[in-house]
Design an enzyme around this catalytic site. Structure first.
Site, PDB file in Angstrom:
ATOM      1  N   SER A   1      11.907  -2.574 -35.535  1.00 36.12           N
ATOM      2  CA  SER A   1      11.847  -3.748 -34.644  1.00 36.12           C
ATOM      3  C   SER A   1      12.393  -3.365 -33.272  1.00 36.12           C
ATOM      4  O   SER A   1      12.893  -2.259 -33.072  1.00 36.12           O
ATOM      5  CB  SER A   1      12.676  -4.906 -35.218  1.00 36.12           C
ATOM      6  OG  SER A   1      14.051  -4.554 -35.246  1.00 36.12           O
ATOM      7  N   GLY A   2      12.287  -4.285 -32.332  1.00 38.49           N
ATOM      8  CA  GLY A   2      12.944  -4.152 -31.048  1.00 38.49           C
ATOM      9  C   GLY A   2      12.421  -3.037 -30.161  1.00 38.49           C
ATOM     10  O   GLY A   2      11.252  -2.653 -30.219  1.00 38.49           O
TER      11      GLY A   2
ATOM     12  N   TYR B   1      32.576  -2.783 -30.450  1.00 36.56           N
ATOM     13  CA  TYR B   1      31.208  -2.412 -30.063  1.00 36.56           C
ATOM     14  C   TYR B   1      31.229  -1.636 -28.754  1.00 36.56           C
ATOM     15  O   TYR B   1      30.577  -0.591 -28.624  1.00 36.56           O
ATOM     16  CB  TYR B   1      30.337  -3.666 -29.921  1.00 36.56           C
ATOM     17  CG  TYR B   1      28.946  -3.366 -29.381  1.00 36.56           C
ATOM     18  CD1 TYR B   1      28.023  -2.674 -30.162  1.00 36.56           C
ATOM     19  CD2 TYR B   1      28.577  -3.752 -28.094  1.00 36.56           C
ATOM     20  CE1 TYR B   1      26.756  -2.378 -29.667  1.00 36.56           C
ATOM     21  CE2 TYR B   1      27.313  -3.460 -27.597  1.00 36.56           C
ATOM     22  CZ  TYR B   1      26.407  -2.779 -28.391  1.00 36.56           C
ATOM     23  OH  TYR B   1      25.155  -2.475 -27.890  1.00 36.56           O
TER      24      TYR B   1
ATOM     25  N   SER C   1      24.826   1.407 -23.789  1.00 35.90           N
ATOM     26  CA  SER C   1      24.832  -0.026 -23.509  1.00 35.90           C
ATOM     27  C   SER C   1      25.749  -0.283 -22.325  1.00 35.90           C
ATOM     28  O   SER C   1      26.721   0.449 -22.112  1.00 35.90           O
ATOM     29  CB  SER C   1      25.359  -0.790 -24.727  1.00 35.90           C
ATOM     30  OG  SER C   1      25.723  -2.113 -24.388  1.00 35.90           O
TER      31      SER C   1
ATOM     32  N   GLY D   1      15.515   3.915 -36.000  1.00 35.58           N
ATOM     33  CA  GLY D   1      15.494   2.454 -35.953  1.00 35.58           C
ATOM     34  C   GLY D   1      14.262   1.832 -35.340  1.00 35.58           C
ATOM     35  O   GLY D   1      14.363   1.036 -34.407  1.00 35.58           O
TER      36      GLY D   1
END
Length: 316
Positions: free
Chosen positions: A31-32, A185, A158, A28
């Site tokens: 971006s970011g 999530y 997270s 991934g």
């Protein structure tokens, strides 16, 4: 001012001299935080293999990196969609065929707060399917190469692991009865992190000390994660938050995973990220890990279920 084992400023990439001769596989990167991670690693002379779903965006990312760092940078892309187990298998095959060494696999690609229950092509609830099952399969398939390389696995979790039901809803993994974007999530990120700690236990039991596994989180970083999958209200709130000091840059959000991929002598059993208020921003170091993230009975059951659902048995 928060202090960490790395001093008041916490861990920063300044601690790295050179990564010449090392290879990092990252998911991934269009971006970011993972785009920033790829850039930092390339600046330190590492080779980077990107795994991205969208070939056009990946090509644009390569061009952007070349414009900033020079055309000679050793960066390549392999197409992979974490929503599809067959795509993950195909990508892993290509990695194993073309990448002779993996010093660290950085698993960061994820989706978040999907407003309505949706499913992957394999029939999994999408957040669990992408964030957990897709990454679980990728890590298992690339494990032999990582082991040969005395490498590392870095899972970007997270702080959401500490929200929701704080366990795994085994009796309804797809949340058919009580779908909630945030709770699902949270469960998907908890599942990812539990896999790290269960892998550590299994490596220890197998007497293998040459592979290391780490869990970290990026804090509250200015990325497109919510923008790409969250509800309209969630995206609106996030856009407002990004204008405040509560949110840090994507570059700083990349520091924890780079640290876990490169820093010697880290404690594998820890959880790393920004150490400021709410662990949203601040110096990078060790964060408090809540006990439910290491519930052994849940970890073992999740591992066995994950092997069954993905059709893979880890070769430890």
């Amino acid at each position: 001012m928060s202090t960490t084992q790395f001093g008041k400023k916490g861990w920063t990439p300044d601690r790295i001299t050179t990564l010449k001769g090392k290879t990092f596989v990252i998911t991934g990167t269009t971006s970011g935080t993972d785009f920033e991670a790829a850039k930092i690693l390339l600046k330190k002379e590492a080779k980077v293999v990107m795994l991205n779903r969208n070939p056009t965006k990946a090509a644009d990312t390569t061009v952007t990196l070349q414009e900033e760092l020079g055309n000679a940078i050793p960066v390549t892309n392999i197409q992979m969609d974490l929503e599809s187990l067959s795509s993950v298998r195909k990508a892993a095959d290509e990695v194993l065929r073309t990448v002779p060494q993996i010093d660290a696999l950085l698993c960061n690609a994820a989706i978040a707060q999907v407003p309505k229950q949706t499913f992957t092509e394999d029939g999994f609830e999408s957040q669990l399917g992408v964030n957990h099952y897709g990454n679980f399969l990728l890590q298992a398939l690339l494990y032999p190469r990582i082991e040969e390389s005395n490498g590392r696995m870095v899972t970007v979790g997270s702080m959401g692991y500490n929200m929701g039901i704080k366990t795994i809803q085994f009796n309804d993994m797809n949340w058919d009865k009580n779908y909630n974007p945030n709770a699902v999530y949270s469960q998907s990120k908890l599942a990812q992190m539990m896999t790290v700690y269960e892998l550590q236990d299994r490596l220890k039991k197998a007497g293998k000390t040459n592979v290391k596994a780490y869990a970290c989180h990026p804090g509250a970083s200015s990325t497109s994660l919510i923008k790409t999958s969250g509800s309209l209200l969630t995206r609106f709130i996030w856009q407002i938050m990004k204008l405040t000091p509560m949110v840090q840059s994507a570059e700083k959000g990349a520091y924890p995973e780079i640290m876990c991929a490169t820093e010697p002598d880290l404690n594998q059993e820890a959880f790393y990220g920004p150490t400021g208020k709410n662990y949203w921003t601040g110096p990078v170091g060790e964060c408090k890990l809540e006990p439910h993230a290491k519930d052994k009975a849940v970890m073992e059951r999740l591992w066995e279920l994950s092997e069954k659902e993905t059709g893979i048995t880890w070769n430890l």
